[in-house]
Design a protein around this motif. Structure first.
Motif: not given
Ligand code: S3P
Length: 176
Positions: A128-149
């Motif tokens: 659970t905390s691993e998911i939260r940590e990874l999500l926190k780190f990756r969120k900006p990368f996903y958002e920057q790549a996305a055309d549609v969310q």
């Protein structure tokens, strides 16, 4: 005109299941990058991580993404870490609309705990905390790549695929 749809997002957001449904609805070929990596490495992903390490896995992922990015008329389910190397998204973007699937940490945990598939990055004492940590780190990368969310937390596979199609109809750079 772009003819591919690339699904990105964290593990358990539905990239594979939704990708298959979408490919049937749009009459496009479905490809899953993780499966192509396993074919090339001739072993399952957990074995690649365990025997060769994450760096080797990411190199394989870069090579597969390069091949897939050049093909046309595909629905592509990317691995959750595809955004970690910017070159992957730069290459994919040339032929693909990038669709970012999200889900809450609780839903992600439930979905990844359900099946028999082992996710090496979540095979830890406190997923659970691993998911939260990874999500926190990756969120900006996903958002920057996305055309549609799209948030898939409360959606079925079919309704997610339908919502994607609706959003893509608004996007003129995709050729159906
Ligand atoms: C990973 C996600 C996995 C797989 C590998 C690494 C990640 O794919 O590529 O275990 O870094 O998020 P799925 O998102 O299809 O589970």
């Amino acid at each position: 005109m772009k003819t591919n749809i690339a699904l990105i997002g964290f593990m358990g957001t539905g990239k594979t299941a939704v990708g298959k449904a979408l490919s049937e609805k749009l009459n496009k070929e479905f490809v899953e990058m993780d499966a192509l990596i396993e074919q090339k490495a001739k072993k399952p992903i957990p074995d690649i991580f365990q025997q060769d390490g994450e760096v080797t896995f990411r190199e394989l992922e870069i090579n597969i993404a390069k091949d897939v990015a050049q093909r046309k008329n595909l629905v592509i389910a990317c691995g959750g870490g595809i955004v970690l190397n910017k070159i992957n998204i730069d290459r994919l973007r040339k032929e693909s609309i990038i669709v970012y699937l999200t889900a809450s940490p609780e839903v992600i945990l439930r979905r990844v705990s359900g099946g028999k598939e082992i996710r090496p990055l979540l095979d830890v004492a406190d997923p659970t905390s691993e998911i939260r940590e990874l999500l926190k780190f990756r969120k900006p990368f996903y958002e920057q790549a996305a055309d549609v969310q799209i948030d898939t937390s409360k959606l079925t596979i079919t309704s997610t695929a339908e919502q994607i199609i609706d959003k893509l109809k608004e996007n003129e750079s995709l050729n159906f």
